[in-house]
Design a protein around this motif. Structure first.
Motif, PDB file in Angstrom:
ATOM      1  N   TYR A  46       4.938 -46.190 -49.951  1.00  0.00           N
ATOM      2  CA  TYR A  46       4.283 -45.937 -48.678  1.00  0.00           C
ATOM      3  C   TYR A  46       4.444 -44.452 -48.350  1.00  0.00           C
ATOM      4  N   PRO A  47       3.342 -43.745 -48.056  1.00  0.00           N
ATOM      5  CA  PRO A  47       3.424 -42.278 -47.970  1.00  0.00           C
ATOM      6  C   PRO A  47       3.994 -41.708 -46.681  1.00  0.00           C
ATOM      7  N   TYR A  48       4.270 -42.556 -45.671  1.00  0.00           N
ATOM      8  CA  TYR A  48       4.630 -42.003 -44.368  1.00  0.00           C
ATOM      9  C   TYR A  48       6.039 -42.370 -43.909  1.00  0.00           C
ATOM     10  N   THR A  49       6.892 -42.778 -44.850  1.00  0.00           N
ATOM     11  CA  THR A  49       8.317 -42.931 -44.561  1.00  0.00           C
ATOM     12  C   THR A  49       9.093 -42.121 -45.591  1.00  0.00           C
ATOM     13  N   PRO A  50      10.285 -41.634 -45.227  1.00  0.00           N
ATOM     14  CA  PRO A  50      11.042 -40.778 -46.151  1.00  0.00           C
ATOM     15  C   PRO A  50      11.371 -41.439 -47.483  1.00  0.00           C
ATOM     16  N   ASP A  51      11.638 -42.752 -47.454  1.00  0.00           N
ATOM     17  CA  ASP A  51      12.037 -43.428 -48.693  1.00  0.00           C
ATOM     18  C   ASP A  51      10.908 -44.216 -49.345  1.00  0.00           C
ATOM     19  N   GLY A  52       9.694 -44.148 -48.769  1.00  0.00           N
ATOM     20  CA  GLY A  52       8.558 -44.845 -49.357  1.00  0.00           C
ATOM     21  C   GLY A  52       8.512 -46.335 -49.098  1.00  0.00           C
ATOM     22  N   ARG A  53       9.431 -46.835 -48.267  1.00  0.00           N
ATOM     23  CA  ARG A  53       9.440 -48.265 -47.974  1.00  0.00           C
ATOM     24  C   ARG A  53       8.547 -48.580 -46.778  1.00  0.00           C
ATOM     25  N   ARG A  54       7.980 -49.778 -46.798  1.00  0.00           N
ATOM     26  CA  ARG A  54       7.211 -50.238 -45.654  1.00  0.00           C
ATOM     27  C   ARG A  54       8.159 -50.553 -44.494  1.00  0.00           C
ATOM     28  N   PHE A  55       7.725 -50.240 -43.258  1.00  0.00           N
ATOM     29  CA  PHE A  55       8.582 -50.515 -42.105  1.00  0.00           C
ATOM     30  C   PHE A  55       8.196 -51.832 -41.427  1.00  0.00           C
ATOM     31  N   TRP A  56       7.426 -52.673 -42.102  1.00  0.00           N
ATOM     32  CA  TRP A  56       7.100 -54.011 -41.627  1.00  0.00           C
ATOM     33  C   TRP A  56       7.373 -54.982 -42.770  1.00  0.00           C
TER      34      TRP A  56
END
Length: 289
Positions: A46-56
């Motif tokens: 995922y391009p919009y978190t620092p670690d590439g993880r989904r936040f959902w």
């Protein structure tokens, strides 16, 4: 500067009531998120978190944003709606034009289409669209959408999409604005060249200001003039001073989640969210009017 309420991660049963209160409080629009499905595994970060993880997660509720806009539009009369952003890559633009035109018509031209490519290969492939050449496909899709939504008998013969003479009626009686999302140079060029505005994901103020400056340079390069929306989710400038800084940097539309600023979470009850919206309207919107 306008203020838009972002309703991502809110339960579907709250949406219509939140739209009603947002309209009462003087917000400009509702920003509608998009997620087609949650895949157990993804082949890209995922391009919009620092670690590439989904936040959902797999239980997070998502409603199709065009259906949501139609439902909320039926319960309101003035507030606008736009997708922030709809994943263009997995969708067929001819079918999408039918949906967008219908929502625009039913809401009395209160709908704007925010688009991005989409980031996960699974959403492309499992919806029957290739992940390869997604940028070029998106460029053509935007052309197709503008062509069909403009009304009349039209045809198109591109590299990725082609069709003979067709017409969709009724066409919207006003142009549907198309806002382009993304932070890469290619995305900024697409917004500057083909969009009525640019819409951000979560950004810090310094990066946001530099991006707006770059968009100005690109619009000049492409000979674009006139109004251009800058819809921003800025994560480190709040309060009257912070929103004034955003406006000075060129933000025309601040996307906010008001209840978060007063201690209510994404999963808060609807009363807490309505209280947060009203408080933000008094504390910020009324003071900047």
């Amino acid at each position: 500067m306008k203020f838009t309420v972002g309703i991502a991660l809110s339960p579907p049963e709250q949406m219509v009531e939140l739209a009603r209160v947002a309209e009462e409080c003087g917000y400009s629009a509702i920003a509608l998120p998009d997620s087609i499905f949650y895949s157990e595994q993804v082949a890209a970060a995922y391009p919009y978190t620092p670690d590439g993880r989904r936040f959902w997660d797999q239980d997070t509720p998502w409603v199709d944003p065009l259906v949501a806009a139609a439902a909320m539009g039926a319960a309101t009369s003035r507030i606008r709606f736009y997708t922030q952003v709809l994943k263009l890559g997995p969708r067929n633009p001819v079918l999408l034009a039918r949906q967008v035109g219908s929502v625009a018509t039913l809401t009395g031209n209160r709908f704007g289409l925010g688009v991005g490519l989409g980031w996960t290969p699974e959403e492309f492939e499992w919806c029957g669209a290739p992940f390869a050449h997604r940028g070029a496909r998106a460029d053509e899709a935007i052309e197709v959408l503008r062509l069909i939504l403009g009304g009349g008998m039209v045809d198109y013969n591109g590299h990725h999409f082609a069709f003979g003479k067709l017409r969709m009626s009724p066409a919207p009686t006003a142009p549907v604005p198309i806002y382009v999302g993304g932070h890469t140079e290619a995305a900024l060029r697409r917004a500057a060249r083909a969009g009525d505005g640019w819409t951000s994901a979560m950004m810090r103020f310094g990066e946001l200001r530099a991006t707006i400056q770059r968009l100005g340079e690109l619009r000049e390069e492409y000979g674009r003039t006139g109004d251009f929306e800058i819809q921003a989710v800025c994560v480190d400038r709040f309060g009257l001073a912070g929103y004034r800084q955003q406006a000075d940097a060129g933000v025309t539309d601040a996307i906010v989640v008001p209840w978060l600023l007063y201690g209510a979470g994404f999963d808060a009850d609807v009363r807490s969210k309505k209280d947060g919206m009203r408080r933000f309207a008094d504390d910020i919107i009324a003071q900047l009017a």
